[in-house]
Write a protein that holds these residues in place. Structure first.
Motif, PDB file in Angstrom:
ATOM      1  N   UNK A   1      70.864  20.132  43.306  1.00 12.11           N
ATOM      2  CA  UNK A   1      70.332  20.963  44.395  1.00 12.11           C
ATOM      3  C   UNK A   1      68.855  21.286  44.188  1.00 12.11           C
ATOM      4  N   UNK A   2      68.126  21.406  45.298  1.00  8.48           N
ATOM      5  CA  UNK A   2      66.697  21.752  45.250  1.00  8.48           C
ATOM      6  C   UNK A   2      66.250  22.061  46.670  1.00  8.48           C
ATOM      7  N   UNK A   3      65.025  22.596  46.845  1.00  9.67           N
ATOM      8  CA  UNK A   3      64.539  22.832  48.207  1.00  9.67           C
ATOM      9  C   UNK A   3      64.450  21.562  49.052  1.00  9.67           C
ATOM     10  N   UNK A   4      64.296  20.389  48.408  1.00  8.54           N
ATOM     11  CA  UNK A   4      64.186  19.134  49.163  1.00  8.54           C
ATOM     12  C   UNK A   4      65.510  18.389  49.290  1.00  8.54           C
ATOM     13  N   UNK A   5      66.506  18.746  48.471  1.00  6.22           N
ATOM     14  CA  UNK A   5      67.796  18.049  48.518  1.00  6.22           C
ATOM     15  C   UNK A   5      68.926  18.937  49.024  1.00  6.22           C
ATOM     16  N   UNK A   6      68.647  20.192  49.324  1.00  8.12           N
ATOM     17  CA  UNK A   6      69.708  21.087  49.773  1.00  8.12           C
ATOM     18  C   UNK A   6      70.717  21.327  48.675  1.00  8.12           C
ATOM     19  N   UNK A   7      71.996  21.170  48.985  1.00  4.69           N
ATOM     20  CA  UNK A   7      73.056  21.377  47.996  1.00  4.69           C
ATOM     21  C   UNK A   7      73.172  20.218  47.024  1.00  4.69           C
ATOM     22  N   UNK A   8      72.469  19.118  47.302  1.00  7.42           N
ATOM     23  CA  UNK A   8      72.534  17.936  46.439  1.00  7.42           C
ATOM     24  C   UNK A   8      72.663  16.681  47.277  1.00  7.42           C
ATOM     25  N   UNK A   9      72.697  15.529  46.616  1.00  5.05           N
ATOM     26  CA  UNK A   9      72.820  14.239  47.303  1.00  5.05           C
ATOM     27  C   UNK A   9      74.277  13.913  47.563  1.00  5.05           C
TER      28      UNK A   9
ATOM     29  N   UNK B   1      71.348  10.377  42.017  1.00  8.07           N
ATOM     30  CA  UNK B   1      70.432  10.491  40.878  1.00  8.07           C
ATOM     31  C   UNK B   1      71.080   9.982  39.596  1.00  8.07           C
ATOM     32  N   UNK B   2      70.242   9.642  38.628  1.00 13.94           N
ATOM     33  CA  UNK B   2      70.720   9.056  37.361  1.00 13.94           C
ATOM     34  C   UNK B   2      71.255  10.151  36.441  1.00 13.94           C
ATOM     35  N   UNK B   3      72.385  10.716  36.807  1.00 10.47           N
ATOM     36  CA  UNK B   3      73.042  11.760  36.024  1.00 10.47           C
ATOM     37  C   UNK B   3      74.381  11.221  35.534  1.00 10.47           C
TER      38      UNK B   3
ATOM     39  N   UNK C   1      64.442   6.396  46.981  1.00  8.56           N
ATOM     40  CA  UNK C   1      64.062   7.645  46.337  1.00  8.56           C
ATOM     41  C   UNK C   1      65.081   7.910  45.240  1.00  8.56           C
ATOM     42  N   UNK C   2      64.601   8.453  44.115  1.00  8.67           N
ATOM     43  CA  UNK C   2      65.455   8.543  42.932  1.00  8.67           C
ATOM     44  C   UNK C   2      66.734   9.340  43.169  1.00  8.67           C
ATOM     45  N   UNK C   3      66.696  10.318  44.068  1.00 10.03           N
ATOM     46  CA  UNK C   3      67.908  11.107  44.299  1.00 10.03           C
ATOM     47  C   UNK C   3      68.969  10.313  45.054  1.00 10.03           C
ATOM     48  N   UNK C   4      68.623   9.121  45.540  1.00  9.92           N
ATOM     49  CA  UNK C   4      69.588   8.245  46.213  1.00  9.92           C
ATOM     50  C   UNK C   4      69.875   6.966  45.433  1.00  9.92           C
TER      51      UNK C   4
END
Length: 291
Positions: free
Chosen positions: A16-24, A41-43, A69-72
């Motif tokens: 989660x972040x201001x740019x991803x909301x609750x997450x991807x 993301x690479x988690x 984009x890395x979150x995708x």
């Protein structure tokens, strides 16, 4: 969730972040041999969660990425290594840039915002190309704007809309990776299609697509009008213009607002609505045209 009897599962990444909301949102399509849309993301914990969502006899046959984009996209190599599935996308991170952005890219600082420069799919998808699997078929729609190579994926009346259309937020357009003219044109294109719902890369489903598309197009038209009104008072540089137009946003979001403002200015200049001195340098001064 289902569409035409095809099961759809969502696995929410813990980013989660201001740019991803609750997450991807990572989506799993079908049963048996399934497709994964936007591995995220690479988690390691998210990789484990995706694999844990599969049944004992299931396997991943395709990995589809809306944009680099890395979150995708960043988890795609690890998921491919674990499953043997091929990775499909429009292309590498900077492919699909508009002609304007190609010219400006050497002169503008990178759009940043999490670009995945190492991303490279196993197979490139063209406009309208079908990806067929076990009991499902996805159609790739090229929807540039947020990123030049952004794709949405259609499954019946459902569209996996990536970051192009979201319900919880508007989309960041950050030059030279993003192009405002392309973005609005792709919104208009989607408006002519009969989708029942959008499943975005972040946030909840959009259950009234036409109204959401209309609202997003109207929002960009209103921003452009605000920029025009600000410049009627006299020439402005990017920072001062952004603070006038985006006067009500939280300070942490100001850098993103500045990139959106720049995207509008580039698009307006391409349509001869404004002129600029020393553009695209950091000291550029923008003027409204006399017409």
């Amino acid at each position: 969730m289902t569409d035409d009897g095809v099961p759809i599962r969502r696995v929410l990444a813990p980013n989660p972040s201001p740019l991803t909301g609750t997450g991807t949102n990572t989506y799993i399509i079908g049963q048996g041999a399934v497709a994964v849309i936007d591995p995220g993301p690479a988690l390691p914990s998210h990789l484990d969660a995706i694999l844990a969502s599969l049944g004992p006899a299931e396997r991943v046959s395709h990995i589809l990425v809306t944009h680099a984009h890395r979150d995708h996209s960043a988890l795609a190599p690890a998921l491919a290594a674990r499953t043997g599935a091929e990775v499909l996308a429009f292309g590498a991170a900077t492919e699909g840039r508009s002609a304007i952005m190609e010219r400006l890219a050497p002169l503008l600082p990178g759009g940043g915002e999490g670009l995945d420069p190492d991303f490279l799919p196993d197979r490139r998808l063209g406009k309208g190309e079908l990806v067929d699997g076990e009991g499902w078929s996805l159609r790739a729609l090229h929807t540039p704007g947020h990123l030049g190579g952004h794709l949405c994926f259609a499954l019946g009346e459902t569209l996996f809309s990536g970051d192009h259309v979201m319900g919880w937020s508007t989309t960041l357009i950050s030059p030279p990776d993003g192009d405002m003219g392309d973005y609005v044109a792709a919104l208009v294109g989607l408006r002519s299609m009969a989708f029942r719902r959008f499943l975005p890369g972040h946030g909840d489903a959009v259950t009234d697509p036409i109204n959401r598309l209309e609202a997003l197009i109207r929002h960009r038209q209103e921003r452009e009008a605000q920029i025009r009104n600000a410049l009627r008072q006299g020439p402005l540089d990017l920072d001062r213009l952004t603070r006038q137009v985006y006067h009500d946003i939280p300070p942490p979001m100001l850098p993103a607002a500045t990139r959106n403002a720049l995207a509008h200015l580039i698009d307006m200049q391409s349509r001869n609505q404004i002129t600029a001195e020393d553009f695209p340098g950091p000291a550029a001064i923008f003027h409204l045209t006399d017409s």
